[in-house]
Design a protein around this motif. Structure first.
Motif, PDB file in Angstrom:
ATOM      1  N   ALA A   1      -5.543  -5.309 -14.955  1.00  0.00           N
ATOM      2  CA  ALA A   1      -4.375  -5.499 -14.097  1.00  0.00           C
ATOM      3  C   ALA A   1      -3.279  -4.500 -14.452  1.00  0.00           C
ATOM      4  CB  ALA A   1      -3.862  -6.934 -14.239  1.00  0.00           C
ATOM      5  N   VAL A   2      -3.024  -4.322 -15.717  1.00  0.00           N
ATOM      6  CA  VAL A   2      -2.024  -3.326 -16.151  1.00  0.00           C
ATOM      7  C   VAL A   2      -2.444  -1.930 -15.714  1.00  0.00           C
ATOM      8  CG1 VAL A   2      -0.969  -2.256 -18.170  1.00  0.00           C
ATOM      9  CG2 VAL A   2      -1.249  -4.746 -18.083  1.00  0.00           C
ATOM     10  N   HIS A   3      -3.749  -1.642 -15.851  1.00  0.00           N
ATOM     11  CA  HIS A   3      -4.239  -0.310 -15.469  1.00  0.00           C
ATOM     12  C   HIS A   3      -4.026  -0.039 -13.983  1.00  0.00           C
ATOM     13  CE1 HIS A   3      -6.889   3.156 -15.026  1.00  0.00           C
ATOM     14  NE2 HIS A   3      -7.520   2.501 -14.058  1.00  0.00           N
ATOM     15  N   PHE A   4      -4.356  -0.995 -13.126  1.00  0.00           N
ATOM     16  CA  PHE A   4      -4.248  -0.753 -11.687  1.00  0.00           C
ATOM     17  C   PHE A   4      -2.806  -0.823 -11.190  1.00  0.00           C
ATOM     18  CE2 PHE A   4      -8.808  -1.761 -11.836  1.00  0.00           C
ATOM     19  CZ  PHE A   4      -9.286  -0.686 -11.099  1.00  0.00           C
TER      20      PHE A   4
ATOM     21  N   SER B   1     -10.571   3.976   1.604  1.00  0.00           N
ATOM     22  CA  SER B   1      -9.479   3.857   2.567  1.00  0.00           C
ATOM     23  C   SER B   1      -8.153   3.826   1.829  1.00  0.00           C
ATOM     24  CB  SER B   1      -9.644   2.586   3.409  1.00  0.00           C
ATOM     25  OG  SER B   1      -8.540   2.397   4.249  1.00  0.00           O
ATOM     26  N   THR B   2      -7.232   4.620   2.308  1.00  0.00           N
ATOM     27  CA  THR B   2      -5.901   4.658   1.688  1.00  0.00           C
ATOM     28  C   THR B   2      -5.089   3.417   2.026  1.00  0.00           C
ATOM     29  OG1 THR B   2      -5.094   5.909   3.592  1.00  0.00           O
ATOM     30  CG2 THR B   2      -5.864   7.175   1.672  1.00  0.00           C
ATOM     31  N   ALA B   3      -5.556   2.627   3.020  1.00  0.00           N
ATOM     32  CA  ALA B   3      -4.826   1.415   3.383  1.00  0.00           C
ATOM     33  C   ALA B   3      -4.877   0.366   2.281  1.00  0.00           C
ATOM     34  CB  ALA B   3      -5.395   0.833   4.678  1.00  0.00           C
ATOM     35  N   PHE B   4      -5.882   0.442   1.432  1.00  0.00           N
ATOM     36  CA  PHE B   4      -6.004  -0.498   0.311  1.00  0.00           C
ATOM     37  C   PHE B   4      -5.438   0.164  -0.943  1.00  0.00           C
ATOM     38  CE2 PHE B   4      -9.173  -1.972   3.261  1.00  0.00           C
ATOM     39  CZ  PHE B   4      -9.069  -3.356   3.181  1.00  0.00           C
ATOM     40  N   GLY B   5      -4.379  -0.420  -1.469  1.00  0.00           N
ATOM     41  CA  GLY B   5      -3.786   0.121  -2.679  1.00  0.00           C
ATOM     42  C   GLY B   5      -4.333  -0.551  -3.923  1.00  0.00           C
ATOM     43  N   SER B   6      -3.991   0.000  -5.046  1.00  0.00           N
ATOM     44  CA  SER B   6      -4.468  -0.562  -6.313  1.00  0.00           C
ATOM     45  C   SER B   6      -3.799  -1.882  -6.651  1.00  0.00           C
ATOM     46  CB  SER B   6      -4.236   0.449  -7.441  1.00  0.00           C
ATOM     47  OG  SER B   6      -2.856   0.762  -7.547  1.00  0.00           O
ATOM     48  N   SER B   7      -2.672  -2.194  -5.988  1.00  0.00           N
ATOM     49  CA  SER B   7      -1.981  -3.455  -6.298  1.00  0.00           C
ATOM     50  C   SER B   7      -2.823  -4.663  -5.936  1.00  0.00           C
ATOM     51  CB  SER B   7      -0.645  -3.514  -5.548  1.00  0.00           C
ATOM     52  OG  SER B   7       0.213  -2.473  -5.961  1.00  0.00           O
ATOM     53  N   ALA B   8      -3.634  -4.550  -4.870  1.00  0.00           N
ATOM     54  CA  ALA B   8      -4.495  -5.679  -4.491  1.00  0.00           C
ATOM     55  C   ALA B   8      -5.519  -5.967  -5.579  1.00  0.00           C
ATOM     56  CB  ALA B   8      -5.189  -5.363  -3.164  1.00  0.00           C
ATOM     57  N   VAL B   9      -6.057  -4.893  -6.167  1.00  0.00           N
ATOM     58  CA  VAL B   9      -7.010  -5.084  -7.270  1.00  0.00           C
ATOM     59  C   VAL B   9      -6.320  -5.762  -8.446  1.00  0.00           C
ATOM     60  CG1 VAL B   9      -8.638  -3.923  -8.796  1.00  0.00           C
ATOM     61  CG2 VAL B   9      -8.222  -3.009  -6.506  1.00  0.00           C
ATOM     62  N   ALA B  10      -5.123  -5.301  -8.766  1.00  0.00           N
ATOM     63  CA  ALA B  10      -4.390  -5.872  -9.895  1.00  0.00           C
ATOM     64  C   ALA B  10      -4.064  -7.344  -9.656  1.00  0.00           C
ATOM     65  CB  ALA B  10      -3.119  -5.069 -10.138  1.00  0.00           C
ATOM     66  N   CYS B  11      -3.723  -7.692  -8.414  1.00  0.00           N
ATOM     67  CA  CYS B  11      -3.398  -9.096  -8.121  1.00  0.00           C
ATOM     68  C   CYS B  11      -4.599 -10.010  -8.375  1.00  0.00           C
ATOM     69  CB  CYS B  11      -2.940  -9.221  -6.665  1.00  0.00           C
ATOM     70  SG  CYS B  11      -1.281  -8.546  -6.366  1.00  0.00           S
ATOM     71  N   ASN B  12      -5.789  -9.563  -7.985  1.00  0.00           N
ATOM     72  CA  ASN B  12      -6.978 -10.377  -8.235  1.00  0.00           C
ATOM     73  C   ASN B  12      -7.234 -10.564  -9.720  1.00  0.00           C
ATOM     74  OD1 ASN B  12      -8.257 -11.034  -5.561  1.00  0.00           O
ATOM     75  ND2 ASN B  12      -8.068  -8.824  -5.321  1.00  0.00           N
ATOM     76  N   TYR B  13      -7.014  -9.519 -10.485  1.00  0.00           N
ATOM     77  CA  TYR B  13      -7.195  -9.659 -11.932  1.00  0.00           C
ATOM     78  C   TYR B  13      -6.119 -10.562 -12.540  1.00  0.00           C
ATOM     79  CZ  TYR B  13     -10.955  -6.239 -12.226  1.00  0.00           C
ATOM     80  OH  TYR B  13     -12.157  -5.593 -12.096  1.00  0.00           O
ATOM     81  N   MET B  14      -4.927 -10.581 -11.945  1.00  0.00           N
ATOM     82  CA  MET B  14      -3.885 -11.486 -12.448  1.00  0.00           C
ATOM     83  C   MET B  14      -4.262 -12.945 -12.185  1.00  0.00           C
ATOM     84  SD  MET B  14      -1.600  -9.993 -14.124  1.00  0.00           S
ATOM     85  CE  MET B  14      -0.578 -11.449 -14.273  1.00  0.00           C
ATOM     86  N   ILE B  15      -4.994 -13.189 -11.096  1.00  0.00           N
ATOM     87  CA  ILE B  15      -5.473 -14.557 -10.845  1.00  0.00           C
ATOM     88  C   ILE B  15      -6.378 -15.007 -11.991  1.00  0.00           C
ATOM     89  CG2 ILE B  15      -6.912 -15.962  -9.332  1.00  0.00           C
ATOM     90  CD1 ILE B  15      -5.879 -14.306  -6.993  1.00  0.00           C
ATOM     91  N   VAL B  16      -7.252 -14.095 -12.436  1.00  0.00           N
ATOM     92  CA  VAL B  16      -8.123 -14.430 -13.568  1.00  0.00           C
ATOM     93  C   VAL B  16      -7.285 -14.748 -14.802  1.00  0.00           C
ATOM     94  CG1 VAL B  16      -9.993 -13.609 -15.033  1.00  0.00           C
ATOM     95  CG2 VAL B  16      -9.942 -12.969 -12.620  1.00  0.00           C
ATOM     96  N   CYS B  17      -6.232 -13.970 -15.025  1.00  0.00           N
ATOM     97  CA  CYS B  17      -5.362 -14.223 -16.191  1.00  0.00           C
ATOM     98  C   CYS B  17      -4.697 -15.590 -16.095  1.00  0.00           C
ATOM     99  CB  CYS B  17      -4.295 -13.135 -16.288  1.00  0.00           C
ATOM    100  SG  CYS B  17      -4.944 -11.489 -16.589  1.00  0.00           S
ATOM    101  N   LEU B  18      -4.260 -15.966 -14.906  1.00  0.00           N
ATOM    102  CA  LEU B  18      -3.619 -17.272 -14.736  1.00  0.00           C
ATOM    103  C   LEU B  18      -4.609 -18.410 -14.972  1.00  0.00           C
ATOM    104  CD1 LEU B  18      -1.397 -16.555 -11.597  1.00  0.00           C
ATOM    105  CD2 LEU B  18      -0.661 -16.759 -13.969  1.00  0.00           C
ATOM    106  N   VAL B  19      -5.844 -18.256 -14.454  1.00  0.00           N
ATOM    107  CA  VAL B  19      -6.857 -19.282 -14.691  1.00  0.00           C
ATOM    108  C   VAL B  19      -7.170 -19.386 -16.186  1.00  0.00           C
ATOM    109  CG1 VAL B  19      -9.254 -19.933 -14.258  1.00  0.00           C
ATOM    110  CG2 VAL B  19      -7.854 -19.033 -12.401  1.00  0.00           C
ATOM    111  N   GLY B  20      -7.263 -18.234 -16.854  1.00  0.00           N
ATOM    112  CA  GLY B  20      -7.490 -18.257 -18.291  1.00  0.00           C
ATOM    113  C   GLY B  20      -6.344 -18.903 -19.046  1.00  0.00           C
TER     114      GLY B  20
END
Length: 873
Positions: A26-29, A152-171
């Motif tokens: 998440a930090v990386h993306f 696609s440039t429409a998808f930014g790296s923030s969406a990837v980071a948000c999904n990984y943050m969900i994992v952190c919250l569940v953990g």
């Protein structure tokens, strides 16, 4: 309680490890749009590799609550981050030049794990494992967003980071639940973070039959390797290059681990299958690495591919008898090798890549079926019942079933027999070396992966499993042949071999031939098949020698390969038949030179697994009826007899050479067995025994009337010396339970006097032969050091001596004595002793300590008496 704590530990390590890795990503993306990321690519790759190893540990040491789902999640993400981390390291080191290289390197793995984790998430939600399902779903979405980001440039790296943050919250939620659970002493539990208190359907199923929980990660790894080549065919990636090697080799390494764990799950056929498919992954990585040295693409040895397809077809046929769906799945690999044989450039051709796409889809479906069926009571039909009913009608064939299906002839093993894979690897390696490569470009033909991995690494695996099953000779042969294949494969086909080194290579081959001569001699006492197998390997070694000295006749290597291959193929079929069917459809044959005497029989002595309560009861019955048995202890194996059976004690006494100089010791399960004679022991000695036991401490105490309370009768003359007896309560639950059933036992070492200690159940009968009636088998001994023998004959004067310092250090024994003495000084702790009893005891002690008893122990050197006796447990 201890099991539940271990379950919590492994679950916590797994989920918190996934959370830690997700936080890094998440930090990386989040920081990737910046010119300089917060975490450099190389550092991120190394951290992901560390976390992948941690997750692999957590998955293997899986929680009993959700063995299949939790194991699949941990091992899948572990393999994902292993390949992912290496790709980041390659990028950080400049191997991947631009964004296009990153995309071509990462997308095949991301596509695979997006689908694989989605399958795990769906099954998790279906069976209400919400935390595991949410973690799998979030990582799957993160991988899918990352794939979209590269196209696609429409998808930014923030969406990837948000999904990984969900994992952190569940953990974090899970960690909070575990903290509250322990701080409140199990009173507060958050939903989803508690431990199961009742056995689930999956646990009941796993205890009632053999279930291979490792099959799902193995099938997902097949998806990974197929994705690398399938994505190239479908145009998802632009090229095949070195950036995709981490996925292939990570899958190969993990699949070798899955192969070992499948043997641990007693699944011979799937373990063999995963061993086969791991070869493909190493070969694929080798082909992608080859352009670093040469511009052209490597070629494949066609005869080898044909032989490999035949082995897959035979394995598919036998697997169909267990599960028709699994057998049909293996036919995809038969088609794959046929496609490789038809295309000289192998993995780089469109035909094999098309089969890779089919394998990807089939592997995903098989992973879903296996994962669902392990969890569900209403299963997806796979045809197991139909085939079983069909075979049941046959009078010629009968499927092997039962809990002792894979039990070796001596005791039991935690692993199934791996000889099927060993013989198959011999066939593959021998046919691979028949290729006459170009001396100017020895790497141009794909031979090294088949010889080094099949003939070397997998044979090492097979040899290790054979050793764990007590097959010392077979293990030695497999490991020796593995060394030969690795050295010759790298030397001949790795460009290390030349004219100047031919003499040195010839000398090494001759040395190996001498070792193999010894193995051939030993197989005379094993069976005909093994004798022919080791003898025909001489033909292969001779071909190596002749080629090393440049004197190989035309066609000799082909003839040697065919002969050795046919013998190996017969052994392969025989091992397959014996693992599936009862009886000997394809027998290995009898020993050419039968042995007699020690080690000459397989059925004269019962070998019973210590993990079963029924086995311990059966050993107890044998002891009660006057038998002698070898049993495991907290140190090494010992030979025991019931002390109330003088005939058995005499038999155990005479089973040792120079038995008259080696007194036997006495073992009890608790001090309650000495309670009737408590008044005959001094208060200090009794308290010292209470404090010291159960442990690996043998206490030499004065012989007295207390011996009669144990019902030893005529057995007493064989135990200890005329002045003293060594007595102990072993720190081993199996041993103490046996003593509870039998009563006090007389103990001596399970080896002839002067020989090394017996540290495995297979050695007991090998050393003692018919002198032992049964062996309680528990694998390797937990310790190889003897018990500590303490002289307590003068303990009332405040002194103790040491006849032998063993596993318990001297300082620890003295500390125990000091604590007991302090307790005695502070106040009377033995109100049960009357003044008259104390006076009688003191008079008795003086009579024993008047010089005769102690002189005997000090002058006859009890180190001799008890050291060889091995009163260790």
């Amino acid at each position: 309680m201890a099991d539940r704590k271990a379950e919590s530990l492994h679950s916590s390590i797994g989920l918190l490890g996934i959370s830690a890795g997700s936080l890094l990503l998440a930090v990386h993306f989040y920081s990737s749009p910046r010119a300089a990321p917060l975490i450099p690519s190389t550092a991120l790759g190394v951290l992901l590799l560390i976390l992948s190893a941690l997750l692999a540990y957590a998955g293997i040491r899986r929680s009993p609550r959700n063995p299949s789902l939790f194991l699949s999640l941990c091992l899948t993400i572990s393999a994902f981050w292993c390949g992912y981390g290496v790709v980041f390291i390659l990028g950080g080191q400049g191997v991947l030049k631009d964004t296009g290289d990153f995309r071509n390197a990462l997308v095949p793995g991301l596509v695979t794990f997006t689908l694989a984790l989605l399958i795990i998430a769906v099954v998790g939600f279906l069976f209400r494992e919400v935390i595991l399902a949410m973690v799998a779903a979030a990582v799957s979405l993160a991988s899918a967003h990352e794939v979209a980001m590269y196209y696609s440039t429409a998808f930014g790296s923030s969406a990837v980071a948000c999904n990984y943050m969900i994992v952190c919250l569940v953990g974090g939620y899970f960690a909070l639940g575990r903290i509250l659970y322990f701080l409140s002493k199990e009173k507060i539990t958050l939903p989803g973070a508690e431990l199961a208190k009742k056995k689930t359907h999956e646990q009941v199923q796993s205890t009632s039959g053999s279930v291979n929980h490792f099959a799902v990660p193995g099938l997902i790894l097949n998806m990974l390797s197929a994705s690398v080549f399938g994505c190239r065919l479908l145009g998802i990636t632009n090229k095949l290059f070195v950036g995709q090697v981490p996925w292939l080799w990570a899958a190969g390494i993990y699949q070798i681990g899955i192969c070992i764990l499948s043997y641990r799950a007693l699944d011979v056929l799937m373990a063999t299958f995963f061993g086969f498919t791991s070869l493909l992954k190493f070969a694929g990585g080798y082909c992608l690495l080859y352009p670093l040295w040469q511009a052209e693409e490597p070629s494949f040895p066609i005869p080898f591919l044909v032989v490999f397809s035949i082995l897959f077809a035979v394995l598919a046929l036998f697997l169909t008898l267990k599960s028709p769906v699994d057998g049909l799945y293996l036919l995809f690999y038969v088609a794959y090798f046929i496609a490789l044989a038809c295309r000289p450039k192998g993995f780089f051709e469109g035909g094999p890549q098309g089969v890779d796409v089919a394998i990807f889809v089939a592997s995903a479906l098989m992973a879903l079926i296996h994962l669902y069926n392990v969890k569900a009571s209403a299963k997806i039909p796979t045809g197991k019942g139909a085939v079983k009913a069909l075979v049941a009608r046959s009078s010629f064939l009968k499927l092997r079933e039962g809990t002792d299906l894979h039990a070796p002839y001596l005791g039991y093993s935690k692993y199934a027999d791996a000889e099927v894979l060993g013989y198959a690897c011999s066939i593959l390696a021998s046919f691979a070396v028949t290729v006459s490569g170009d001396p100017q470009a020895p790497l141009a033909t794909v031979v090294i992966p088949w010889v080094v991995v099949a003939g070397g690494i997998l044979k090492f695996l097979v040899g290790s499993v054979a050793f764990a099953r007590g097959k010392t000779l077979e293990s030695t042969a497999f490991i020796l042949y593995a060394v030969i294949w690795i050295i010759w494969g790298l030397t001949r086909y790795g460009g290390l071999y030349g004219t100047n080194r031919s003499f040195h290579a010839a000398v090494g081959i001759v040395a190996f031939m001498l070792f193999n001569g010894f193995i051939v001699f030993c197989t005379l006492f094993l069976n005909i098949a093994w004798f022919l197998y080791s003898l025909t390997f001489f033909l292969i070694a001779v071909s190596f020698l002749l080629e090393a000295i440049h004197a190989l006749p035309a066609g000799y290597d082909i003839a040697a390969t065919l002969i050795f291959g046919l013998v190996s193929f017969y052994c392969f079929l025989s091992a397959l038949f014996n693992s599936i069917f009862e009886g000997s459809c394809l027998p290995m044959g009898r020993a050419i030179v039968p042995l007699s005497g020690v080690g000459g029989g397989m059925t004269k002595c019962l070998h019973l697994p210590a993990r079963k309560a029924s086995s311990v009861k059966r050993i107890a019955d044998i002891l009660k009826n006057g038998g002698t048995c070898g049993i495991p202890t907290d140190t090494v194996y010992v030979l025991v007899a019931a002390c109330n059976r003088p005939d058995a004690v005499e038999k155990a006494h005479h089973s040792k050479r120079q038995a008259q100089d080696r007194p036997m010791s006495l073992w009890i399960s608790s001090l309650k067995q000495l309670e009737p004679a408590k008044h005959l022991f001094s208060p200090l000695l009794w308290d010292f025994m209470e404090a010291a036991w159960p442990s690996s401490i043998s206490l030499v105490v004065p012989r007295g009337e207390w011996v009669d309370f144990l019902g030893m009768k005529d057995s007493a003359k064989y135990v200890g010396t005329p002045q003293s007896i060594a007595i102990r309560i072993p720190d081993c639950s199996v041993t103490t339970h046996l003593i509870d059933l039998v009563g006090p036992i007389v103990v001596t070492s399970a080896n002839p006097t002067g020989e090394a200690d017996t540290t495995h159940h297979n050695q007991v009968y090998a050393k003692l032969g018919d002198k032992v009636d049964a062996v309680l088998c528990d694998g390797p001994s937990p310790e190889n050091i003897a018990s500590t023998v303490v002289d307590c004959t003068k303990i009332d004067s405040g002194n103790i001596g040491f006849f032998r310092v063993g596993i318990i250090p001297k300082s620890q024994v003295l500390q125990i004595l000091e604590q007991v003495q302090k307790k005695q000084t502070l106040g009377p702790t033995r109100g049960t002793h009357t003044a008259k009893e104390e006076e009688e005891h003191l008079n008795h002690s003086r009579a024993l300590h008047n010089g005769v008893a102690m002189a005997a122990w000090e002058e006859t050197a009890p180190v001799q008496a008890y050291e060889e006796n091995r009163t260790r447990l």
